[in-house]
Design an enzyme around this catalytic site. Structure first.
Site, short mmCIF file in Angstrom:
data_model
loop_
_atom_site.label_atom_id
_atom_site.label_comp_id
_atom_site.label_asym_id
_atom_site.label_seq_id
_atom_site.Cartn_x
_atom_site.Cartn_y
_atom_site.Cartn_z
N LYS A 46 108.29 22.93 40.23
CA LYS A 46 107.21 23.54 39.35
C LYS A 46 106.05 22.68 39.69
CE LYS A 46 108.08 24.62 35.22
NZ LYS A 46 108.63 24.44 33.95
N ARG A 76 105.88 19.76 30.61
CA ARG A 76 107.03 20.55 31.04
C ARG A 76 107.90 19.94 32.17
NH1 ARG A 76 106.02 26.27 30.51
NH2 ARG A 76 104.01 26.72 29.46
N GLY A 99 115.51 26.42 31.74
CA GLY A 99 115.73 26.22 30.14
C GLY A 99 116.81 25.15 30.09
N MET A 131 116.55 22.10 30.83
CA MET A 131 115.83 20.65 30.28
C MET A 131 114.48 21.01 29.33
SD MET A 131 115.61 18.56 33.84
CE MET A 131 115.01 19.75 34.78
N ARG A 160 107.78 30.19 41.72
CA ARG A 160 108.82 29.77 42.50
C ARG A 160 109.62 30.85 43.17
NH1 ARG A 160 112.26 28.58 36.92
NH2 ARG A 160 112.32 30.58 36.17
N HIS A 215 115.95 34.36 28.99
CA HIS A 215 117.06 33.25 29.05
C HIS A 215 118.26 33.69 29.81
CE1 HIS A 215 120.02 30.14 28.39
NE2 HIS A 215 119.32 29.19 29.04
N SER A 242 146.16 23.13 64.28
CA SER A 242 145.41 24.05 63.13
C SER A 242 145.76 23.07 61.67
CB SER A 242 146.69 24.97 62.77
OG SER A 242 145.93 26.00 61.83
N CYS A 248 143.64 26.53 58.85
CA CYS A 248 144.39 27.62 58.27
C CYS A 248 144.48 27.36 56.87
CB CYS A 248 145.63 27.96 58.74
SG CYS A 248 146.81 26.49 58.64
N TYR A 279 138.03 27.81 65.33
CA TYR A 279 138.09 28.81 64.37
C TYR A 279 138.40 28.56 63.00
CZ TYR A 279 143.14 28.43 64.66
OH TYR A 279 144.23 28.01 64.56
#
Length: 928
Positions: free
Chosen positions: A34, A103, A112, A114, A347, A474, A808, A876, A896
């Site tokens: 903010k 704020r 919302g 904090m 934001r 909210h 693997s 895997c 992979y």
């Protein structure tokens, strides 16, 4: 000895407070999101109320020491004095008070979670001065009651419901439908009632000194970083706990000065769908928390054009400026004070998964970002959301298709705030939502409006339904951030949380526990369980839907573009964990580049258990050989089908891994069966023999017992039979003109000697099958490797690599053996407590533990390739489809990842993102 005077190099103390003009958007770690964005808008010349930001460093110091850091008060004094000079009045000045908001603002958006306090500086001494300057006595007393309510709840910890009860009582006494119907006298009385409440509940009077108000509010915002709801939100969103929050102190501008004032939230694109246009909510004669809390229902932002065209046009110009500057969807909070527009926040906006893909593609088309940046802006988690089923199209047929005994009725329409299809039992408070969800029930949290204290229930619920609020309430903002289905503002519903029921039009009553369905895409609410259909994105991956046939700006087209760029960009190959030909075929449709794990134990279930029983019960070499001979053609047929489905691609076949007792009857059940038979005088010789075998094979800790490579060494011929079945199936494919590429994987190897014995046995079998079939021995010589799933295997990887052609990593078992956990036991017993205590940010079985298990993987990869440079490396375990883990495997240099067929698109996308993220870190792009 003489010389220059000695000096000490004392480091300068950190700067703890920044004026908006001193910051910018790149300082969000220091100024919070903010504060950094207020600074950026100030630097862009946009109308931002003056103010300053206390840094996250100050917050961390406060939380660590329990007091304000040295120098903070002096810096706040200096910046407050500058603000007072700029505004021409002082904080709380009796005849013309400067009022400020306090704020919170962390580096990561936590809507919302904090605390915020508005109207700091008002007091008994200054309320009349505010009324005189504003020319509106009612406004002044309304602002004062708001301050006492917010300050009492946030700073002095008075239960917020107590303020709401007194406000509702005042409205009932007046016969008022809303807060706006209360007049000056009503509000003056309410202020006195609130002050008495504070004195009674907090044990102290509401402070009249403006600077005391400011200091206490700042400390409360600092402390709210460690509040329960903030901790829960960070755990849910995987935000680190040690960042702290910044605090923004901003000169107040007022949206509650009359009909020419108001407040709103705007989005530069629809955060639910990504479609371009004007989206948001506006509320005349209100302050910001009225919109976000959803206490009063808003009007669409487009309505502002009719109410105040000049401000509306100004806002659209600013929205265009911000979107072009940030090159993304922007979320904007604004206030209009008597016709003057002020920007309170911007934001990069939270969005749904659907919106994320659409917006990324749109921004590429508009030339604002490149394809690499677009790929960075979508995630595997978002793609997974898009692959879940959705409700059938809302036509009459959808309801008619439901079972007659459980008809589905559409009972209400709300605002489609966060897409998805959610079905569950209606609950009316967060405690019930959590409790019912923990016992296994699916729930829908139903509220008039949600507030931050409802977060635990929102996390537990399948979806959220509110009767008030809009797309920026909210409930909507938090639900979108979490990927939860949400319908807001269903005004036709009367929600009664006390009686735990809601009423819909036509007298329909829904009690707690009744099954309801909410459609976050259409906003429809149903009584009963609505039918679902496959996601269009899954239809696309299955090949049933073409991206070329998608609508312009369509979701499937956007997904196709992101997937295509991910596939072009990624270094990691993506294979599937598949055990049947059907699974293999689906995996190939979903983009698999082979099979990374074929679990042969799944081939011994069902009717084939009897052959395993014969193998276990065999009391001679001939008996054992006969049992294996019976299994050979079955295994060969299985492998032939899978090799055909994956023709031309590698198929890694894991030899039998689980202990044999898993294929036998349960010890307790079999013991009871034998005992009952003996009591009846029945001669069940076969059951008695089987019971003796089960007892012989019974282990206290089978996970670490006779399984994996140990089975192949202890039961002669077992692994040779499986290897022969593979070789014969491959020979069959070769004769048919196919291109089989099987790989033999030996499980649970802890020492190279174990692997050497099985490798030698495999090579003998390959040679024998080549001789029997007349095929070139080179065509039937397949790679033999091992699964690294024991810490010792990882620590001795250099030795094991001398006998292995590939590794693997079986990260499921490697996590268990590294942590000393039995997954089935610990997840049900103490994982919840570990997560709540912050020992885990996330389960190590969901996301790879980089510091422990990850270090073993990296060590084994490095030492294995040092011993054998061409060593193949893959993974895997389930982590092969986890977005965060895929990035680690990319960084570690694996070849992979392998995961279940349904997770293949996620792994493909994240492998591509890992590649372009690495490019960005090396200066190849930006990530906003």
């Amino acid at each position: 000895m003489t010389g220059a005077p000695r000096t000490t190099n004392t480091p300068n103390p950190p700067k703890l407070v920044y004026a908006f003009a001193e910051g910018n958007k790149d300082l969000k770690d220091l100024l919070g999101g903010k504060g950094a964005n207020l600074a950026e808008m100030t630097n862009l010349g946009l109308p931002v109320p003056p103010g300053f930001t206390i840094t996250t460093e100050a917050c961390r110091a406060f939380l660590e020491a329990g007091r304000e850091p040295a120098g903070l008060r002096a810096e706040v004094d200096a910046h407050l004095a500058d603000l007072e000079r700029e505004m021409g009045r002082t904080l709380g000045q009796p005849d013309d008070p400067l009022l400020v908001s306090v704020r919170s603002g962390a580096a990561f958006s936590m809507p919302g979670m904090m605390d915020t306090v508005l109207n700091i500086g008002l007091s008994d001494a200054s309320v009349a001065g505010l009324a005189a300057q504003a020319g509106d006595e009612r406004f002044a007393w309304d602002s004062y009651r708001r301050l006492i309510q917010m300050f009492g709840k946030t700073v002095l910890h008075v239960d917020g419901e107590l303020f709401e009860e007194r406000l509702e009582a005042a409205k009932r006494a007046k016969g008022a439908a809303s807060d706006l119907d209360l007049d000056t006298a009503d509000l003056r009385t309410l202020v006195a009632v609130y002050k008495d409440l504070v004195a009674k509940e907090a044990g102290e009077d509401f402070p009249q000194d403006p600077r005391v108000q400011l200091d206490l509010a700042v400390r409360a915002v600092f402390s709210s970083w460690h509040g329960d709801r903030a901790r829960l939100y960070r755990r849910q969103e995987r935000i680190p706990d040690d960042l702290g929050t910044a605090v923004n102190i901003v000169a107040m501008v007022f949206g509650n000065l009359g009909p020419d004032s108001g407040t709103g939230v705007a989005f530069t694109r629809d955060p639910a769908t990504g479609k371009q246009g004007v989206y948001g909510d506006y509320l005349a004669n209100a302050q910001g928390e009225d919109v976000v809390a959803g206490i009063r229902n808003t009007v669409p932002l487009a309505e502002l054009e009719r109410l105040d065209k000049a401000s509306y046009d100004h806002l659209l110009r600013i929205m265009a400026t911000l979107e072009a500057h940030y090159r993304d969807l922007c979320d904007i909070e604004f206030t209009i004070e008597r016709g003057t527009l002020w920007m309170l926040q911007t934001r990069v906006g939270k969005r749904t998964a659907e919106a994320a893909f659409r917006i990324a593609a749109q921004l590429v088309d508009q030339g604002l970002i490149g394809e690499d940046e677009a790929l960075r802006r979508v995630t595997g988690a978002q793609l997974a959301q898009l692959m879940f089923p959705r409700f059938a199209d809302d036509t009459g047929e959808a309801a008619e298709s439901a079972a007659a005994e459980a008809p589905v009725r559409r009972i209400a329409q709300g605002i489609a705030a966060s897409p998805g299809a959610a079905v569950g039992r209606a609950v009316f408070d967060q405690e019930t939502a959590v409790r019912w969800a923990e016992r296994g029930d699916r729930v829908i949290l139903v509220r008039r409006e949600t507030n931050p204290d409802d977060l635990a229930g929102m996390v537990a619920a399948e979806g959220i339904l509110t009767s008030r609020g809009g797309k920026t309430s909210h409930a909507a903002v938090v639900a979108r951030g979490m990927g939860k289905t949400c319908v807001c503002g269903a005004e036709a519903l009367t929600v009664d949380p006390v009686q735990r029921r809601f009423t819909a039009p036509g007298g329909v009553e829904v009690a707690e526990g009744d099954l309801i369905s909410v459609d976050g895409t259409s906003g429809h609410v149903y009584l009963g369980e609505a039918p679902v259909v496959p996601s269009p994105v899954v239809d696309y991956f299955e090949g049933h839907r073409s991206a070329a046939d998608d609508e312009p700006d369509g979701l499937v087209g956007a997904v196709h573009r992101m997937m295509a760029h991910a596939d072009r960009s990624r270094r990691l190959l993506v294979r599937a964990n598949a055990d049947t030909a059907e699974d293999a075929a689906r995996a190939r449709r979903f983009g698999a580049q082979g099979i990374g794990l074929l679990r042969t134990e799944h081939m011994f279930l069902g009717e084939r258990r009897k052959y395993v029983e014969r193998l276990v019960l065999a009391d001679s070499d001939d008996g054992r050989a006969a049992a294996l001979e019976s299994l050979l053609p079955l295994q060969r047929r299985d492998f032939a089908g899978i090799l055909a489905a994956m023709d031309g691609l590698p198929v890694t076949i894991r030899l039998l891994d689980p202990p044999l007792h898993e294929f036998l009857p349960d010890l307790t059940e079999l013991s009871v069966r034998v005992a009952l038979a003996e009591a009846r005088g029945d001669d069940r010789a076969e059951d008695r023999t089987l019971l003796a075998a089960v007892r012989r094979l019974h282990e206290q800790n089978p996970m670490l017992g006779l399984r994996g490579v140990r089975l192949g060494l202890v039961i002669p011929g077992l692994f040779a039979m499986q290897i022969r079945a593979v070789a014969e199936a491959a020979a069959e494919r070769l004769r048919e003109g196919g291109m089989p590429h099987p790989e033999i994987m030996v499980p649970l190897v802890g020492g190279v000697q174990e692997l050497e014995i099985i490798r030698d046995e495999a090579q003998q079998v390959f040679a024998a099958v080549a001789a029997e079939t007349g095929l070139d021995a080179a065509l039937l010589s397949f790679p033999v490797g091992t699964m690294i799933e024991l810490p010792r295997a990882a620590l001795t990887a250099g030795q094991i690599a001398e006998a292995a052609e590939f590794f693997s990593f079986g990260t499921n078992d490697l996590t268990q053996t590294t942590w000393g956990f039995s997954r089935d036991d610990v997840e049900a017993s103490f994982f919840t407590a570990y997560l709540a205590a912050g020992i885990f940010g996330v389960s190590p079985f969901e996301t790879l533990d980089r510091d422990g298990v990850g270090r073993l993987v990296a060590l084994a990869a490095e030492e294995g390739r040092a011993a054998r440079p061409g060593l193949g490396l893959g993974v895997c375990g389930e982590h092969g489809g986890d977005p965060e883990s895929v990035r680690f495997f990319h960084e570690t240099g694996l070849d992979y990842v392998s995961c279940s067929p349904f997770r293949l698109p996620v792994a493909r996308l994240e492998a591509g993102r890992a590649a372009v993220m690495g490019d960005a870190a090396r200066g190849g792009g930006d990530t906003r």
